[in-house]
Scaffold this motif. Structure first.
Motif, PDB file in Angstrom:
ATOM      1  N   HIS A   7     166.455  29.407  55.615  1.00 52.37           N
ATOM      2  CA  HIS A   7     165.202  28.816  55.116  1.00 52.37           C
ATOM      3  C   HIS A   7     165.554  27.697  54.142  1.00 52.37           C
ATOM      4  O   HIS A   7     166.598  27.757  53.484  1.00 52.37           O
ATOM      5  N   THR A  11     167.673  30.990  51.470  1.00 48.84           N
ATOM      6  CA  THR A  11     167.837  32.416  51.748  1.00 48.84           C
ATOM      7  C   THR A  11     168.175  32.641  53.215  1.00 48.84           C
ATOM      8  O   THR A  11     167.815  31.860  54.078  1.00 48.84           O
ATOM      9  N   LYS A  13     168.435  35.988  56.184  1.00 47.13           N
ATOM     10  CA  LYS A  13     168.082  37.403  56.342  1.00 47.13           C
ATOM     11  C   LYS A  13     168.148  37.817  57.802  1.00 47.13           C
ATOM     12  O   LYS A  13     167.853  37.031  58.695  1.00 47.13           O
ATOM     13  N   GLY A 196     161.427  34.545  54.470  1.00 47.23           N
ATOM     14  CA  GLY A 196     161.454  33.495  53.451  1.00 47.23           C
ATOM     15  C   GLY A 196     160.317  32.516  53.693  1.00 47.23           C
ATOM     16  O   GLY A 196     160.522  31.418  54.234  1.00 47.23           O
ATOM     17  N   HIS A 219     163.012  35.680  47.694  1.00 48.88           N
ATOM     18  CA  HIS A 219     163.040  34.390  48.394  1.00 48.88           C
ATOM     19  C   HIS A 219     162.389  33.293  47.556  1.00 48.88           C
ATOM     20  O   HIS A 219     162.169  32.195  48.048  1.00 48.88           O
TER      21      HIS A 219
END
Ligand code: NAD
Length: 471
Positions: A7, A11, A13, A196, A219
């Motif tokens: 993002h 961040t 994930k 995010g 985030h």
């Protein structure tokens, strides 16, 4: 299969493919720049207006299935109020979306132009609760689209018929590459948050609001929290008692008391206590019979919650009411003088139970309100502007309404939102547009003159000039 997603805020994930691909698609649409066009936004808002108007019957049927609510109440709350907000936003959107001029300080006049541009944030998530599943999904969607964002809506899993209907209808009316509906519960919500996002608009309980804000913080995703709590009603000795009783009863009975801004408890000045209590009980009986209102609450756990509040309240049950945890039917109750530390007076009721606490003065009522978490709304019934001013000046709440309750949340020109334990951020009209916009500063300098004053070495003369000139 899970894949890593990056993002712009840095961040990364792991996520289930569904939420990941939904958010990736919405981000691609946002990045295309299409949603920045104000005419595109207006077309989406017109389509949302049509969605609600053309599907009134289907919406009423889904709400009946989920909540047992009658069609008229559903139209009033879930369709009319959103369409009022939507048409207000459409009327003003072109003006709101323009760069907003800002006057430069004196020493910058003639050298620069300054403004700020309300700019969409990006991909936003709307998390809605079960008590008004259409209103609390579509109203934030109006604000988010008006501001030029792409949007994923996550309705409550506790109202599956309404969630299904929204998932079917929304992509038929608005740009399906810009708005998505994801059905599911906590797990799906968490997965979406983990992508995010650029803003989260959460409506729901204080407990889950804290969880969402905590996950969003990972985030640095900004969050609006529209939470609940206990909204007090002060009834002054000079109030029009008949009107107060009628309005408190009517606003409490809407949606079986399952309304975040419903009157939660009453603080009544002793000189009108007896008359007000009698009139309130009479009004509740009359309106319960006349209105054909629904009587079923959302689920067994909630019926048990209400039953526990009534059973442990102490005080005098001047209208006993009833709770059937099998059929989920709840009949209204009025409790005079409950124990002030009972669950009835500490927890959000979210049902048709009205505790009444006698007070000797407005000052005592205010002191009580101030001793509790800050409510989403405070109501006062009085004929005196001095009492009105005193309550406004000496309490803090998301809103104050005089001689009425609840109605303020349907007024598009007023901000709606909480403070303290009842949440933060605002919705409706311009306030909702602002909530989903970043205010981006725009400053443009002329290249001549290029004042030496601004560059080192900062001689004594330059320092003197700077002090004299820069204002
Ligand atoms: P809730 O907090 O249980 O659920 C709200 C949403 O959060 C749902 O979509 C749910 O799926 C999701 N959710 C639940 N647990 C989660 C978790 N652990 N992680 C991530 N997401 C999760 O609220 P509710 O019971 O649906 O609604 C009732 C509450 O909402 C009451 O407190 C009421 O006062 C409040 N409310 C506030 C407003 C307002 O505008 N301020 C309006 C309506 C309702």
């Amino acid at each position: 299969m899970t894949t890593a997603t990056a993002h712009p805020n840095g961040t990364t994930k792991e996520a289930a493919p569904d939420a990941r691909s939904v958010v990736a698609g919405l981000r691609a649409t946002f990045d295309s720049g299409r949603t920045r066009d104000v005419e595109w936004r207006l077309r989406q808002l017109e389509a949302l207006d049509r969605l609600l108007s053309e599907n009134e019957e289907a919406i009423a049927a889904a709400l009946k299935q989920d909540l047992g609510r009658d069609a008229y109440s559903s139209w009033l709350i879930e369709i009319l109020s959103v369409n009022m907000d939507n048409s207000y936003v459409r009327k003003h959107l072109r003006a709101w979306a323009k760069p907003q001029k800002s006057a430069p300080p004196l020493s910058f006049r003639g050298l620069s132009s300054m403004s700020y541009q309300p700019t969409p944030k990006g991909v936003v998530l709307v998390i809605s609760p079960w008590n008004y599943p259409v209103f609390l999904s579509i109203a934030p969607l109006v604000s988010a689209l008006a501001a030029g964002n792409t949007v994923v809506i996550k309705p409550s899993e506790l109202t599956p018929a309404s969630a299904r209907l929204l998932a079917e209808l929304v992509p038929k009316y608005v740009d399906p590459t810009a708005v998505a509906v994801v059905e599911g519960g906590p797990e799906e919500t968490q997965t979406l948050i983990d992508q995010g996002l650029d803003h989260i608009f959460f409506t729901g309980s204080e407990r889950v609001g804290k969880l969402v804000a905590r996950s969003a913080a990972e985030h640095l995703t900004p969050v609006t929290l529209e939470l609940g709590g206990k909204c007090p009603v002060i009834v002054a000795r000079d109030a029009n008692v008949a009107v107060a009783a009628r309005r408190v009863a009517a606003t409490k009975l809407v949606n079986v008391g399952q309304t975040c801004v419903a009157p939660d408890y009453l603080l009544v000045e002793r000189p009108v206590l007896e008359e007000f209590t009698a009139k309130l009980v009479a009004e509740i009986k009359k309106q319960r019979v006349d209105a054909g209102q629904p009587v079923r609450v959302i689920h067994r756990k909630h019926a048990e919650h209400i039953a526990r509040l009534v059973a442990t309240s102490g005080g005098e049950h001047v209208l006993p009411g009833s709770v059937d945890t099998e059929t989920l039917k709840v009949e209204p109750a009025v409790v005079l003088n409950p124990d002030l530390d009972s669950p009835l007076m500490r927890e959000e009721i979210f049902g048709p139970i009205l505790p009444i606490i006698p007070v000797d003065s407005i000052a005592e009522a205010i002191a009580f309100v101030r001793s509790r978490p800050r409510p989403l709304a405070a109501y006062v019934f009085t004929a005196s502007s001095a009492v009105e001013r005193q309550v406004i000046a000496e309490t803090l709440s998301g809103a104050v309404v005089v001689n009425q309750a609840v109605f303020h949340c349907a007024i598009p020109s007023l901000p709606f939102g909480g403070v303290g334990a009842s949440g933060y951020g605002s919705s409706r009209g311009k306030f909702g547009f602002d909530e989903f916009s970043q205010k981006r500063a725009l400053m443009s300098m002329r290249t001549t003159p290029d004042l030496p004053l601004l560059y080192p070495p900062f001689t004594k003369a330059k320092r003197w000039l700077a002090r004299a000139m820069i204002r």
